[in-house]
Motif scaffolding. Structure first.
Motif, short mmCIF file in Angstrom:
data_model
loop_
_atom_site.label_atom_id
_atom_site.label_comp_id
_atom_site.label_asym_id
_atom_site.label_seq_id
_atom_site.Cartn_x
_atom_site.Cartn_y
_atom_site.Cartn_z
N TYR A 1 0.84 -1.19 0.00
CA TYR A 1 0.00 0.00 0.00
C TYR A 1 0.88 1.25 0.00
CZ TYR A 1 -3.72 -3.26 1.46
OH TYR A 1 -4.62 -4.30 1.53
N PRO A 2 0.30 2.43 -0.14
CA PRO A 2 1.10 3.65 -0.08
C PRO A 2 1.83 3.85 1.24
CG PRO A 2 -1.00 4.11 -1.13
CD PRO A 2 -1.08 2.70 -0.62
N SER A 3 1.23 3.38 2.37
CA SER A 3 1.87 3.63 3.67
C SER A 3 2.11 2.36 4.49
CB SER A 3 1.00 4.59 4.49
OG SER A 3 -0.27 4.02 4.77
N CYS A 4 1.71 1.19 4.00
CA CYS A 4 1.90 -0.04 4.77
C CYS A 4 1.90 -1.23 3.83
CB CYS A 4 0.80 -0.20 5.82
SG CYS A 4 -0.86 -0.36 5.12
N LEU A 5 2.05 -2.42 4.39
CA LEU A 5 2.02 -3.64 3.57
C LEU A 5 1.28 -4.74 4.30
CD1 LEU A 5 4.14 -6.03 4.72
CD2 LEU A 5 5.84 -4.45 3.85
N LEU A 6 0.77 -5.67 3.52
CA LEU A 6 0.13 -6.88 4.01
C LEU A 6 0.79 -8.06 3.30
CD1 LEU A 6 -2.18 -8.52 5.40
CD2 LEU A 6 -3.56 -8.05 3.36
N HIS A 7 1.34 -9.00 4.08
CA HIS A 7 2.08 -10.11 3.50
C HIS A 7 1.51 -11.43 4.01
CE1 HIS A 7 6.33 -11.72 2.21
NE2 HIS A 7 5.34 -12.19 1.47
N VAL A 8 1.12 -12.29 3.08
CA VAL A 8 0.63 -13.63 3.38
C VAL A 8 1.65 -14.62 2.86
CG1 VAL A 8 -1.28 -15.26 3.17
CG2 VAL A 8 -1.73 -12.79 3.09
N ILE A 9 2.15 -15.50 3.73
CA ILE A 9 3.14 -16.50 3.33
C ILE A 9 2.62 -17.87 3.73
CG2 ILE A 9 5.56 -17.18 3.40
CD1 ILE A 9 4.73 -13.97 5.08
N GLU A 10 2.68 -18.82 2.81
CA GLU A 10 2.24 -20.19 3.05
C GLU A 10 3.40 -21.14 2.76
OE1 GLU A 10 -2.40 -19.86 1.65
OE2 GLU A 10 -0.86 -20.00 0.10
N SER A 11 3.83 -21.86 3.78
CA SER A 11 4.93 -22.82 3.59
C SER A 11 5.11 -23.60 4.88
CB SER A 11 6.22 -22.08 3.19
OG SER A 11 7.21 -23.01 2.80
N SER A 12 6.31 -24.15 5.07
CA SER A 12 6.61 -24.91 6.27
C SER A 12 6.95 -23.98 7.43
CB SER A 12 7.80 -25.84 6.01
OG SER A 12 8.98 -25.07 5.81
N ARG A 13 7.02 -24.55 8.61
CA ARG A 13 7.37 -23.79 9.81
C ARG A 13 8.76 -23.16 9.65
NH1 ARG A 13 10.44 -25.09 14.29
NH2 ARG A 13 9.88 -24.05 16.26
N GLU A 14 9.70 -23.91 9.07
CA GLU A 14 11.06 -23.41 8.92
C GLU A 14 11.11 -22.18 8.02
OE1 GLU A 14 10.19 -26.54 8.73
OE2 GLU A 14 11.14 -27.30 10.56
N VAL A 15 10.37 -22.21 6.92
CA VAL A 15 10.35 -21.08 6.00
C VAL A 15 9.70 -19.87 6.66
CG1 VAL A 15 9.35 -20.20 3.85
CG2 VAL A 15 10.40 -22.47 3.90
N LEU A 16 8.60 -20.08 7.37
CA LEU A 16 7.93 -18.97 8.03
C LEU A 16 8.80 -18.34 9.11
CD1 LEU A 16 5.55 -19.95 6.39
CD2 LEU A 16 4.12 -19.82 8.43
N LEU A 17 9.53 -19.17 9.85
CA LEU A 17 10.45 -18.63 10.84
C LEU A 17 11.56 -17.82 10.17
CD1 LEU A 17 10.85 -21.58 13.39
CD2 LEU A 17 9.52 -19.48 13.64
N VAL A 56 11.23 -16.08 7.45
CA VAL A 56 10.63 -14.80 7.07
C VAL A 56 10.54 -13.88 8.28
CG1 VAL A 56 8.53 -13.70 6.21
CG2 VAL A 56 9.36 -15.79 5.14
N LEU A 57 10.17 -14.43 9.42
CA LEU A 57 10.09 -13.63 10.64
C LEU A 57 11.47 -13.10 11.06
CD1 LEU A 57 7.56 -15.71 12.77
CD2 LEU A 57 7.17 -13.45 11.78
N LYS A 58 12.49 -13.95 10.94
CA LYS A 58 13.85 -13.51 11.27
C LYS A 58 14.32 -12.43 10.32
CE LYS A 58 15.17 -17.97 13.27
NZ LYS A 58 15.98 -19.21 13.12
N THR A 112 5.07 -8.66 17.88
CA THR A 112 6.10 -8.32 16.91
C THR A 112 6.77 -9.61 16.45
OG1 THR A 112 7.84 -8.12 18.57
CG2 THR A 112 6.50 -6.15 18.15
N PRO A 113 7.50 -9.59 15.33
CA PRO A 113 8.24 -10.80 14.92
C PRO A 113 9.17 -11.32 16.01
CG PRO A 113 8.16 -9.25 13.11
CD PRO A 113 7.59 -8.53 14.30
N GLN A 114 9.83 -10.41 16.73
CA GLN A 114 10.73 -10.83 17.78
C GLN A 114 9.98 -11.56 18.90
OE1 GLN A 114 12.66 -7.64 19.89
NE2 GLN A 114 14.24 -8.97 20.75
#
Length: 271
Positions: free
Chosen positions: A104-120, A122-124, A241-243
């Motif tokens: 978006y102009p001022s923010c983002l929305l991200h949807v990720i579908e995969s394994s736990r390792e991949v999602l972790l 992305v968070l890191k 938060t991701p952390q």
């Protein structure tokens, strides 16, 4: 405080839960081995319709973040995640990553579908970006939702879409909420609004002839989650938060029967 028979019940419950986890892990391994022995053969119908038999325990992560004011070219975010996706594909060969990044102009929305390792991973990566204030591509990321083992994927590949200033400004799903100005929407209501819009988008993608959701969003703007909803979620303190989300994986439930108390190493909760 738990004493007497209560402590014994907790100890027995903990032992039973460990048995269930071991049983689940064993069954998961047996299932994967059966697939590797030839059970993963796909029909032409499945290939044509983009269906796949998962070799992983599928998880879905939804995150949001603000964009820094100095970010002149928003396609830099898309390029960053394309590079990250490429790196993760080489590292996790079987863990196919799908999803959608809406910028978006001022923010983002991200949807990720995969394994736990991949999602972790992305968070890191989100946490790494946050710790680089001089050239950060985003600010104040937050985890909106994480689904464990959903029935199906919403997207058949990963892609990103940069919205114009007039896109995503109004969402039909929030009109009724705007009329109730006296009562502030709960975080749960806002999260459900996001999830409902994504489910509708996934349903349209199943029946539409277009390969990518970006063109579908151009033709059907009512499927876009409004930026107003995301701004409200970004202002909520009850989203992790991701952390904080990463810390949960290192903070298991600990039972102490010596003092008759139940101690949780982390009091964090998630929506």
């Amino acid at each position: 405080m738990v004493t007497g028979s209560g402590a014994s019940s907790l100890a027995m419950a903990n032992a039973n839960s460990q048995k269930v986890r071991r049983s689940f892990s064993s069954k998961s391994c047996e299932h994967r081995e059966s697939e590797e022995d030839g059970g993963d053969t796909m029909t032409m119908f499945e290939v044509f319709n983009g269906n796949r038999r998962e070799k992983i325990v599928l998880q879905r992560l939804i995150v949001i973040a603000r964009l820094p004011r100095h970010l002149a070219d928003r396609t830099e975010l898309g390029a960053h995640y394309e590079k990250l996706n490429f790196q993760l594909r080489k590292q996790y060969i079987w863990d196919h990553m799908t999803g959608l990044l809406v910028i978006y102009p001022s923010c983002l929305l991200h949807v990720i579908e995969s394994s736990r390792e991949v999602l972790l991973s992305v968070l890191k990566d989100l946490e790494d970006i946050r710790q680089q204030p001089d050239r950060a591509l985003l600010e104040a990321p937050k985890v909106v939702f994480m689904a464990h083992n959903p029935r199906r994927r919403l997207f058949q590949q990963w892609s990103y879409k940069v919205l114009n200033a007039d896109q995503g400004a109004v969402d039909a799903g929030t009109k009724g909420l705007e009329e109730e100005e006296e009562e502030e929407e709960s975080t749960e209501t806002l999260v459900c609004t996001v999830l409902s819009a994504l489910q509708k988008l996934g349903g349209h993608l199943e029946t539409a002839q277009k390969a990518l959701p970006g063109s579908l969003l151009d033709d059907t703007p009512d499927l876009i989650v409004s930026q107003e909803v995301l701004d409200k979620l970004l202002a909520r303190d009850d989203l992790l938060t991701p952390q904080q989300h990463l810390q949960m994986y290192d903070s298991p439930l600990n039972l102490s029967t010596d003092f008759g108390q139940v101690i949780r190493s982390s009091s964090l909760t998630r929506v």
